[in-house]
Design an enzyme around this catalytic site. Structure first.
Site, mmCIF file in Angstrom:
data_model
loop_
_atom_site.group_PDB
_atom_site.id
_atom_site.type_symbol
_atom_site.label_atom_id
_atom_site.label_comp_id
_atom_site.label_asym_id
_atom_site.label_seq_id
_atom_site.Cartn_x
_atom_site.Cartn_y
_atom_site.Cartn_z
ATOM 1 N N ASP A 67 -22.732 -2.844 -16.210
ATOM 2 C CA ASP A 67 -23.150 -3.333 -17.520
ATOM 3 C C ASP A 67 -22.851 -4.818 -17.706
ATOM 4 O O ASP A 67 -22.159 -5.431 -16.899
ATOM 5 C CB ASP A 67 -22.490 -2.510 -18.639
ATOM 6 C CG ASP A 67 -21.001 -2.231 -18.377
ATOM 7 O OD1 ASP A 67 -20.393 -2.956 -17.565
ATOM 8 O OD2 ASP A 67 -20.460 -1.295 -18.976
ATOM 9 N N ASN A 70 -12.991 6.934 -25.990
ATOM 10 C CA ASN A 70 -13.987 7.767 -26.680
ATOM 11 C C ASN A 70 -14.884 8.500 -25.683
ATOM 12 O O ASN A 70 -15.856 9.127 -26.070
ATOM 13 C CB ASN A 70 -14.836 6.921 -27.637
ATOM 14 C CG ASN A 70 -15.675 5.871 -26.906
ATOM 15 O OD1 ASN A 70 -15.629 5.767 -25.682
ATOM 16 N ND2 ASN A 70 -16.447 5.111 -27.658
ATOM 17 N N HIS A 87 -16.617 7.042 -23.252
ATOM 18 C CA HIS A 87 -17.781 6.311 -22.724
ATOM 19 C C HIS A 87 -17.612 6.032 -21.236
ATOM 20 O O HIS A 87 -16.505 5.867 -20.737
ATOM 21 C CB HIS A 87 -18.103 5.049 -23.534
ATOM 22 C CG HIS A 87 -17.182 3.885 -23.359
ATOM 23 N ND1 HIS A 87 -17.015 2.927 -24.322
ATOM 24 C CD2 HIS A 87 -16.382 3.517 -22.332
ATOM 25 C CE1 HIS A 87 -16.173 2.008 -23.884
ATOM 26 N NE2 HIS A 87 -15.763 2.350 -22.688
ATOM 27 N N GLU A 126 -22.087 5.082 -25.072
ATOM 28 C CA GLU A 126 -21.185 5.545 -26.127
ATOM 29 C C GLU A 126 -21.492 7.002 -26.485
ATOM 30 O O GLU A 126 -22.557 7.523 -26.135
ATOM 31 C CB GLU A 126 -21.369 4.648 -27.357
ATOM 32 C CG GLU A 126 -21.114 3.158 -27.095
ATOM 33 C CD GLU A 126 -19.638 2.791 -26.908
ATOM 34 O OE1 GLU A 126 -18.806 3.688 -26.617
ATOM 35 O OE2 GLU A 126 -19.310 1.604 -27.026
#
Ligand code: PGA
Length: 236
Positions: free
Chosen positions: A67, A136, A138, A143
């Protein structure tokens, strides 16, 4: 999913480096997927050491990063482009033309995403993908709620991700709010996945991953459906 529990971050980095070294030495033209963040830094240090000791060459290796932020100059110290060159590429013999990092500064982001996906495909897919995990759940910047089928795409970052990444910027307001990320569908096509989990801040993620429940609310859970995943984990 194979779990390797190690005592500390140093062991995690050494164990991960052992696997990557072996894969590259067995297959010098390997295509590797790479990650940024704090977790893989020790792995990259070990790989640099191995290169300097003549145990490893990246000359045939092709890399794809997961990314990149949108709207941040590649020369900015916080860009993932800079991260990768400073923490790995500048110190090994990888060929610059074989390095791929999504371009978050292009005018046509959709074209960039489609091209990135095509480049990976044309390289024959990713042989081994290094991953970290957000608390979380990810993976890359996928996400919670991201479709498991997603290809490389543009994302809006979660507030929790922005807060977590603010440590690399002067303040939270400087953290970009969007990024380009490989999708979960892209990641799942990798032939092998190496997930590195380090740190006390990841307890919630570890528990959810270990529960085995597969849900788009916890993106990393899809890894249970991949046939060749190794998780190297330390609580310290
Ligand atoms: P970290 O980030 O390695 O800096 O903990 C991992 C991630 O958010 O994917």
């Amino acid at each position: 999913m194979k779990w390797i529990d190690v005592l500390n971050y140093k062991e995690l980095s050494e164990e991960a480096a052992k696997i990557i070294k072996e894969r590259i030495n067995n297959s010098p033209n390997l295509t590797i997927g790479l990650a940024t963040g704090s977790t893989p830094i020790g792995l990259y240090e070990e790989l640099i050491k191995a290169y300097k000791h003549g145990e490893l060459s990246f000359s045939g290796v092709t890399s794809y990063n997961l990314d990149e932020y949108i709207g941040i100059d590649i020369n900015s110290p916080q860009s993932y482009y800079q991260f990768m060159f400073q923490n790995l590429f500048n110190h090994v013999d990888i060929q610059k033309e074989k390095v791929h990092i999504p371009n978050g500064n292009t005018t046509d982001l959709q074209v960039e995403c489609a091209q990135y996906e095509k480049l990976i495909k044309n390289s024959g897919g990713i042989d081994i993908q290094v991953l970290g995990i957000g608390n979380n759940g990810h993976i890359a910047f996928n996400e919670p709620g991201t479709s498991f089928d997603a290809k490389t795409h543009v994302v809006k970052l979660d507030d929790s991700t922005i807060a977590a990444n603010a440590r690399f910027f002067n303040n939270k307001d400087e953290v970009p709010v969007q990024a380009i990320t490989m999708g979960i569908g892209t990641i799942m096509k990798s032939k092998e996945i190496l997930l590195l989990i380090s740190g006390k801040g990841k307890q919630e993620a570890i528990e959810k991953l270990k529960s085995g429940v597969v849900t788009e609310d916890f993106p990393a859970s899809i890894l249970h459906k991949h046939p060749n995943v190794t998780v190297i984990i330390t609580n310290n």
